[in-house]
Design an enzyme around this catalytic site. Sequence first.
Site, PDB file in Angstrom:
ATOM      1  N   TYR A 107      -2.163   3.155   1.185  1.00  0.00           N
ATOM      2  CA  TYR A 107      -1.440   2.071   0.595  1.00  0.00           C
ATOM      3  C   TYR A 107      -1.437   0.877   1.468  1.00  0.00           C
ATOM      4  CZ  TYR A 107       2.389  -0.130  -2.008  1.00  0.00           C
ATOM      5  OH  TYR A 107       3.164  -1.201  -2.554  1.00  0.00           O
ATOM      6  N   SER A 161       3.053  -5.931  -0.254  1.00  0.00           N
ATOM      7  CA  SER A 161       4.087  -5.229   0.376  1.00  0.00           C
ATOM      8  C   SER A 161       4.480  -5.365   1.861  1.00  0.00           C
ATOM      9  CB  SER A 161       3.799  -3.748   0.229  1.00  0.00           C
ATOM     10  OG  SER A 161       4.792  -2.823   0.642  1.00  0.00           O
TER      11      SER A 161
END
Length: 254
Positions: A160, A147
């Site tokens: 995350y 990401s």
Amino acid sequence: MGDLHGKTALVTGSSRGIGRGIAQRLAQDGALIAVHYGRNDAAAKETVESITSAGGRAFPLRADLGIPGDVEDLFAAFDTELAACGAEPGLDILVNNAALNFPAHIDAVTYEEFDRTIAVNTRAPLFIIQQGLRRMRDGGRIINISSAVTSTAHPSQIAYSVSKGALETLTHTLAKDVGARGITVNTIAPGWVETDVTAERRATPEGRAALAAYSVFNRIGRPSDIADVAAFLASDASRWITGQRFDVTGGSML
């Protein structure tokens, strides 16, 4: 992009979103696709049907990740379903896409949420790779989906971000270990993409415009934007590239 006929690919979390886009793209190039999912039977069925209706080959593969015995269950089902398809045993392409996120700042993240995030986003890929390598033919491809949060600070997604940062470290460390077998290991780091995950933020014109503004192209990414890069990394054309992180964000935050 490349000829993947005769290849078998396992794409985790491929019932929806980016994973679905990658599964469809690899099937388009000729690969037999194991469409892994956790619980959404209907979505997995849609992905498989979208592939087979276009002339491709795919089968669903249900297994929860982040729980005891998850990887063993995944590959037991994989081996069984592969045999049922009449395909040769083995694996050529592994895409670690399945992930979850509990948005929270440092003062709000909980032990339970952190542990669950690491279990699904980091631990599961590591042990999926471990088991996958026992089945993977020489010259195989491992693609980890990370990401943009690993290169730009998003304080509201700290757990995350940590999990994806670890996945990127896994990529370049593993690449050195498996290079002798001709196996490449690379990371794709998407930015904002039109999936269920971003649906709420895209619900208003203002929200959509704000996400689009991150990219120099002033639009939100599509699953196909990510899938095309995955297709390149799965093909023979990427044979001299390994241990790398590909920023696939449309030039976000330049």
